[in-house]
Write an enzyme that holds these catalytic residues in place. Sequence first.
Site, PDB file in Angstrom:
ATOM      1  N   LYS A  53       0.916  -1.219  -0.010  1.00  0.00           N
ATOM      2  CA  LYS A  53       0.063   0.061   0.049  1.00  0.00           C
ATOM      3  C   LYS A  53       0.841   1.153   0.121  1.00  0.00           C
ATOM      4  O   LYS A  53       0.703   2.144  -0.691  1.00  0.00           O
ATOM      5  CB  LYS A  53      -0.946  -0.110   1.161  1.00  0.00           C
ATOM      6  CG  LYS A  53      -1.987  -1.020   1.093  1.00  0.00           C
ATOM      7  CD  LYS A  53      -2.823  -1.268   2.515  1.00  0.00           C
ATOM      8  CE  LYS A  53      -3.614  -2.451   2.106  1.00  0.00           C
ATOM      9  NZ  LYS A  53      -4.344  -3.078   3.570  1.00  0.00           N
ATOM     10  N   GLN A  97      -4.743  -1.895   9.517  1.00  0.00           N
ATOM     11  CA  GLN A  97      -4.394  -3.408   9.022  1.00  0.00           C
ATOM     12  C   GLN A  97      -4.921  -4.275  10.152  1.00  0.00           C
ATOM     13  O   GLN A  97      -4.415  -4.306  11.093  1.00  0.00           O
ATOM     14  CB  GLN A  97      -2.782  -3.493   8.906  1.00  0.00           C
ATOM     15  CG  GLN A  97      -2.545  -4.907   8.027  1.00  0.00           C
ATOM     16  CD  GLN A  97      -3.322  -4.774   6.584  1.00  0.00           C
ATOM     17  OE1 GLN A  97      -3.066  -3.954   5.957  1.00  0.00           O
ATOM     18  NE2 GLN A  97      -3.842  -5.923   6.242  1.00  0.00           N
ATOM     19  N   ASP A 120     -11.101   2.328   4.103  1.00  0.00           N
ATOM     20  CA  ASP A 120     -11.054   1.049   3.916  1.00  0.00           C
ATOM     21  C   ASP A 120     -12.759   0.741   3.867  1.00  0.00           C
ATOM     22  O   ASP A 120     -13.214  -0.484   3.405  1.00  0.00           O
ATOM     23  CB  ASP A 120     -10.517   0.225   4.943  1.00  0.00           C
ATOM     24  CG  ASP A 120      -9.511  -0.385   4.594  1.00  0.00           C
ATOM     25  OD1 ASP A 120      -9.307  -0.824   3.510  1.00  0.00           O
ATOM     26  OD2 ASP A 120      -8.670  -1.019   5.555  1.00  0.00           O
TER      27      ASP A 120
END
Length: 291
Positions: A53, A97, A120
Amino acid sequence: MTEILDGKALALQIKEEIANEVRQLVAADHRAPHLAAVIVGEDGASMTYVANKEKSSHEVGFTSSVYRLPEKISERELLETIQFLNNDPDIDGFIVQLPLPKHINEQRVINAISPDKDVDGFTPVNIGRMVLGEDCFVPATPMGICTLLKRYGIETAGKHCVVIGRSNIVGTPVANLLSRKGFDCTVTMCHSRTRNLAELTRQADILVVAIGKPEFITADMVKPDAVLVDVGIHRVPDASKKNGYRVIGDVKHSEVDSKCSWVTPVPGGVGPLTIVSLLQNTLKAYHKSHE
Ligand code: NAP
């Protein structure tokens, strides 16, 4: 003939589109969009995802920062970091994460993320907005699947789409998105308690597999000429590879692919689009914060 839904090539193209936009912003004296990531502990797969990312962020000209926190961090300290990121005006969006260590309540942490920075698309507010068809941040993997189908001009209206998996990050949102106006699929969602799974998968014009079991889908489970989207990612040991492993999906591609009209390869299918969707969401967050 089977054609490839080439996520790698499409991701490059979309990244170039994003990079162009960022170049124009910076040329006009605006700051670049900023994506941050929080990682707790040192899980190998998580570190690889975050590194990818970060690399992709740099490739499109974003500012990127990674907050690496120790495995033993308390939930309260992690929540303080989230608040700090929520309040930092120079950060447009951030991700935490997953998975988090067992002593931390994952949902409590997700709930603490500002919906405006939740690139997200995991917070209840964004999921609620998605279900209502309102403007929102759509979770990256389902968004990537939708982008692949759209950009390759796959006909979806009236098609029977069977989704295997009902997780909050893949199965449930993709089933919701593909049933909505614009895609107009008739969707069947399957899970571990589904009976006669193969009978259902054999009816699928579009089969989305997010089951998390290596090479679970075999040729006898797939209708001829189906469009096949394999979301699965598994590393299996392979001594012939330099890094000692190869990546396979939830579908046994060696026997299934030739039966299909379109397939996503693994690697190089859904994965690259997931990262690109995160970049697209960050750019969207940037524009929203500058409105
Ligand atoms: P997950 O949370 O483990 O969910 C798996 C789903 O499959 C569950 O809903 C489960 O049902 C269902 N399932 C398990 N066994 C089944 C069976 N025998 N028959 C029917 N359904 C069954 O996994 P996930 O997070 O959605 O991820 C799925 C896969 O995609 C994994 O391989 C993951 O690594 C990969 N992934 C890839 C990307 C990408 O960027 N390409 C992103 C995210 C995930 P229950 O709900 O009943 O347990």
